[in-house]
Scaffold this motif. Structure first.
Motif, PDB file in Angstrom:
ATOM      1  N   MET A   1      -5.059 -18.116 -70.799  1.00 17.07           N
ATOM      2  CA  MET A   1      -5.925 -17.440 -71.743  1.00 17.07           C
ATOM      3  C   MET A   1      -7.310 -18.062 -71.792  1.00 17.07           C
ATOM      4  O   MET A   1      -8.289 -17.367 -71.968  1.00 17.07           O
ATOM      5  CB  MET A   1      -5.300 -17.465 -73.137  1.00 17.07           C
ATOM      6  N   ALA A   2      -7.403 -19.362 -71.636  1.00 14.51           N
ATOM      7  CA  ALA A   2      -8.714 -20.023 -71.689  1.00 14.51           C
ATOM      8  C   ALA A   2      -9.586 -19.584 -70.520  1.00 14.51           C
ATOM      9  O   ALA A   2     -10.797 -19.450 -70.657  1.00 14.51           O
ATOM     10  CB  ALA A   2      -8.538 -21.538 -71.679  1.00 14.51           C
ATOM     11  N   GLN A   3      -8.955 -19.340 -69.379  1.00 18.73           N
ATOM     12  CA  GLN A   3      -9.721 -18.883 -68.223  1.00 18.73           C
ATOM     13  C   GLN A   3     -10.294 -17.492 -68.459  1.00 18.73           C
ATOM     14  O   GLN A   3     -11.400 -17.199 -68.034  1.00 18.73           O
ATOM     15  CB  GLN A   3      -8.847 -18.878 -66.977  1.00 18.73           C
ATOM     16  N   LEU A   7     -14.198 -16.334 -68.313  1.00 21.81           N
ATOM     17  CA  LEU A   7     -14.685 -15.213 -67.507  1.00 21.81           C
ATOM     18  C   LEU A   7     -15.442 -14.196 -68.353  1.00 21.81           C
ATOM     19  O   LEU A   7     -16.443 -13.631 -67.906  1.00 21.81           O
ATOM     20  CB  LEU A   7     -13.520 -14.538 -66.786  1.00 21.81           C
ATOM     21  N   VAL A   8     -14.992 -13.973 -69.570  1.00 21.22           N
ATOM     22  CA  VAL A   8     -15.700 -13.053 -70.458  1.00 21.22           C
ATOM     23  C   VAL A   8     -17.067 -13.626 -70.811  1.00 21.22           C
ATOM     24  O   VAL A   8     -18.064 -12.897 -70.846  1.00 21.22           O
ATOM     25  CB  VAL A   8     -14.857 -12.761 -71.726  1.00 21.22           C
ATOM     26  N   SER A   9     -17.141 -14.936 -71.036  1.00 20.87           N
ATOM     27  CA  SER A   9     -18.431 -15.574 -71.308  1.00 20.87           C
ATOM     28  C   SER A   9     -19.372 -15.451 -70.113  1.00 20.87           C
ATOM     29  O   SER A   9     -20.567 -15.192 -70.270  1.00 20.87           O
ATOM     30  CB  SER A   9     -18.232 -17.049 -71.651  1.00 20.87           C
ATOM     31  N   ILE A  48     -20.733  -9.230 -61.416  1.00 23.85           N
ATOM     32  CA  ILE A  48     -20.099  -8.670 -62.616  1.00 23.85           C
ATOM     33  C   ILE A  48     -18.868  -7.849 -62.225  1.00 23.85           C
ATOM     34  O   ILE A  48     -17.816  -7.943 -62.865  1.00 23.85           O
ATOM     35  CB  ILE A  48     -21.107  -7.819 -63.413  1.00 23.85           C
ATOM     36  N   ILE A  49     -18.982  -7.054 -61.161  1.00 27.16           N
ATOM     37  CA  ILE A  49     -17.833  -6.274 -60.686  1.00 27.16           C
ATOM     38  C   ILE A  49     -16.696  -7.205 -60.284  1.00 27.16           C
ATOM     39  O   ILE A  49     -15.523  -6.949 -60.597  1.00 27.16           O
ATOM     40  CB  ILE A  49     -18.249  -5.353 -59.522  1.00 27.16           C
ATOM     41  N   ALA A  50     -17.020  -8.312 -59.612  1.00 28.58           N
ATOM     42  CA  ALA A  50     -15.983  -9.264 -59.197  1.00 28.58           C
ATOM     43  C   ALA A  50     -15.310  -9.899 -60.415  1.00 28.58           C
ATOM     44  O   ALA A  50     -14.075 -10.043 -60.451  1.00 28.58           O
ATOM     45  CB  ALA A  50     -16.585 -10.333 -58.302  1.00 28.58           C
ATOM     46  N   VAL A  54     -11.321  -9.500 -61.659  1.00 26.59           N
ATOM     47  CA  VAL A  54     -10.400 -10.612 -61.909  1.00 26.59           C
ATOM     48  C   VAL A  54      -9.830 -10.517 -63.322  1.00 26.59           C
ATOM     49  O   VAL A  54      -8.626 -10.716 -63.532  1.00 26.59           O
ATOM     50  CB  VAL A  54     -11.113 -11.973 -61.698  1.00 26.59           C
ATOM     51  N   ILE A  55     -10.678 -10.202 -64.294  1.00 28.58           N
ATOM     52  CA  ILE A  55     -10.210 -10.090 -65.681  1.00 28.58           C
ATOM     53  C   ILE A  55      -9.135  -9.015 -65.802  1.00 28.58           C
ATOM     54  O   ILE A  55      -8.101  -9.211 -66.442  1.00 28.58           O
ATOM     55  CB  ILE A  55     -11.391  -9.794 -66.636  1.00 28.58           C
TER      56      ILE A  55
END
Length: 89
Positions: A1-3, A7-9, A48-50, A54-55
């Motif tokens: 979850m931290a990852q 990624l959102v940041s 951003i697409i990458a 991943v998210i």
């Protein structure tokens, strides 16, 4: 979850910097500044697409990013050739 939070940041950071670069594309002052700004925004969109792929776990989006990078490279070459010819007129 931290990852995922990281990624959102990163996503929001990339969007924010792309918006800042939009100022350079709109205001100039010269055509080369605008071209470099546009290429930078396109590269950020690919990253951003990458990150989004991943998210969400939808890795087929990476193919879209690769195609966008190819279009960006060809577009940059076309604009460079245009600027070269324009300078000789």
């Amino acid at each position: 979850m931290a990852q995922e939070g990281l990624l959102v940041s990163v996503f929001y950071g990339l969007v924010f910097t792309a918006i800042l670069i939009t100022y350079r594309v709109v205001r100039g002052p010269t055509l080369p500044d605008r071209i470099v700004g546009l290429n930078t925004i396109t590269t950020k969109v690919v990253v951003i697409i990458a990150v989004v792929s991943v998210i969400r776990g939808e890795y087929y989006l990476v193919d879209l990013g690769i195609v966008l990078l190819m279009v960006n490279a060809v577009g940059g070459l076309i604009l460079a050739k245009y600027m070269e010819r324009r300078g000789h007129d």
